[in-house]
Design a protein around this motif. Structure first.
Motif: not given
Length: 382
Positions: A196-207
């Motif tokens: 899921x492309x969320x607002x935060x750009x640098x989440x390790x492993x994404x969402x």
């Protein structure tokens, strides 16, 4: 090594190794982010900065919560810093869960490679409506007993770290009550539906969005005791909130540093922006918010180190710090005008990182309602 020396060494590490490696190519690209962290972790380990939150016998630095605050803040000045030191979410709180509730085999199989940085993990609690979100009692994912194990059915989403994780800690309802399970991501019946492309750009492993369709696990997948999952989740969330406050204070401080450098150089209408009282007031308000955030975080950290309950203090700290840091980043971007809205400098990306903190680990509104009831109930008994 004194705490002051350690904080200075982390600052030097971030300046010398993390900031130069930052790249727009890491935005919403978990594989690129993993590659960068794989480059940085051996350097952090060689410099004696790795795993500040873990016990010495587990290969860490054994820092208490109060001592972690400065280290996490300095690491957090770069989005790469916490991952490089292996003290980033969701692995950092998952390590705590495995230390507290994991048995010897679970620690050998999952905690050690997680601490070594060989694998990643995620924590799967949030569900689409009408499932669990801010209210974990609405949990709909269910695990039922079968011969020699369990079968899990359910739907999870916004699961941070899910992309390319080795395993997840899943909260599921059972006849005995909510229970935590360790489920390997390649288990039959577990599907990563999408990132899921969320607002935060640098989440390790994404969402990630996950589906459990008759996902079978063995009896030894249970983490801790059956029926105690909500209590374990709360034990995980309180320190996780505090660690977020520490790391993201560093991100907000970075935003102020960038903005201050900009307004000291940028001239408009015949004078530097830094000479305008409105700019001076915004800078002052940023540092007031940062100072207050540190003090609240440190107070909660000292209480945790002393073994005191921090249910109230951690909630208050999370609400205040998440909103204060968002104000800091917003002011910093505003001071820089169009420059602050672009991705030529990290300001816009920092703002995107900080905004979700008012929702993650419990929305501010939920915490305020809970705190208000708690204070009113206490007042009515006095």
């Amino acid at each position: 090594m004194s705490r002051t020396d350690l904080v200075a060494r982390v600052r030097d590490f971030v300046e010398a190794h993390c900031l130069p490696l930052e790249s727009p190519a890491h935005v919403h690209d978990p594989a690129a982010l993993d590659a960068a962290l794989a480059t940085l972790r051996p350097i952090a380990r060689a410099q004696g900065l790795y795993l500040p939150q873990m016990p010495v016998e587990q290969g860490g630095l054994g820092l208490g919560w109060a001592d972690r605050a400065g280290v996490f803040e300095e690491a957090g000045r770069s989005y790469l810093g916490p991952g490089a030191l292996n003290c980033a979410a969701p692995d950092q709180p998952n390590m705590i869960s495995l230390l507290r509730q994991g048995n010897g085999e679970q620690q050998r199989r999952y905690l050690k490679p997680l601490a070594d940085g060989d694998i990643r993990s995620c924590f799967a609690m949030t569900e689409p409506a009408p499932g669990a979100g801010s209210d974990p009692s609405m949990l709909r994912t269910r695990a039922r007993r079968v011969a020699h194990g369990w079968v899990i059915d359910g739907h999870k989403w916004f699961i941070t770290g899910a992309v390319d994780a080795r395993f997840c800690i899943v909260l599921a309802q059972t006849d005995e009550g909510p229970t935590q399970f360790i489920v390997e991501m390649d288990a039959p019946g577990l599907q990563l539906v999408r990132a899921i492309r969320a607002i935060d750009p640098f989440a390790i492993g994404g969402h990630g969005e996950l589906r459990f369709d008759a996902c079978r696990v063995s009896d030894d997948a249970v983490l801790g005791e059956v029926g105690q999952g909500l209590a374990y989740a709360q034990q995980r969330l309180e320190p996780a909130r505090l660690a977020h406050c520490m790391r993201l204070t560093g991100r907000a401080r970075r935003a102020v540093e960038i903005a201050q450098a900009y307004v000291c150089e940028r001239a408009s209408f015949g004078q530097r922006l830094a000479d305008l009282q409105q700019i001076q007031a915004m800078v002052a308000d940023c540092h007031i918010d940062l100072h207050a955030s540190r003090l609240m975080t440190q107070d909660c950290a000292r209480r945790m180190d002393a073994g005191e309950p921090v249910k109230t203090e951690s909630a208050m700290t999370k609400v205040f710090v998440s909103e204060a840091l968002n104000r800091v980043a917003d002011r910093a971007a505003q001071m820089c005008g169009a420059f602050g809205m672009s991705e030529d400098e990290p300001l816009a990306l920092i703002l995107r990182e900080l905004r979700p903190f008012r929702i993650y680990d419990g929305a501010s509104e939920l915490h305020r309602a809970t705190l208000g009831r708690r204070f009113l109930n206490t007042a009515s008994r006095t």
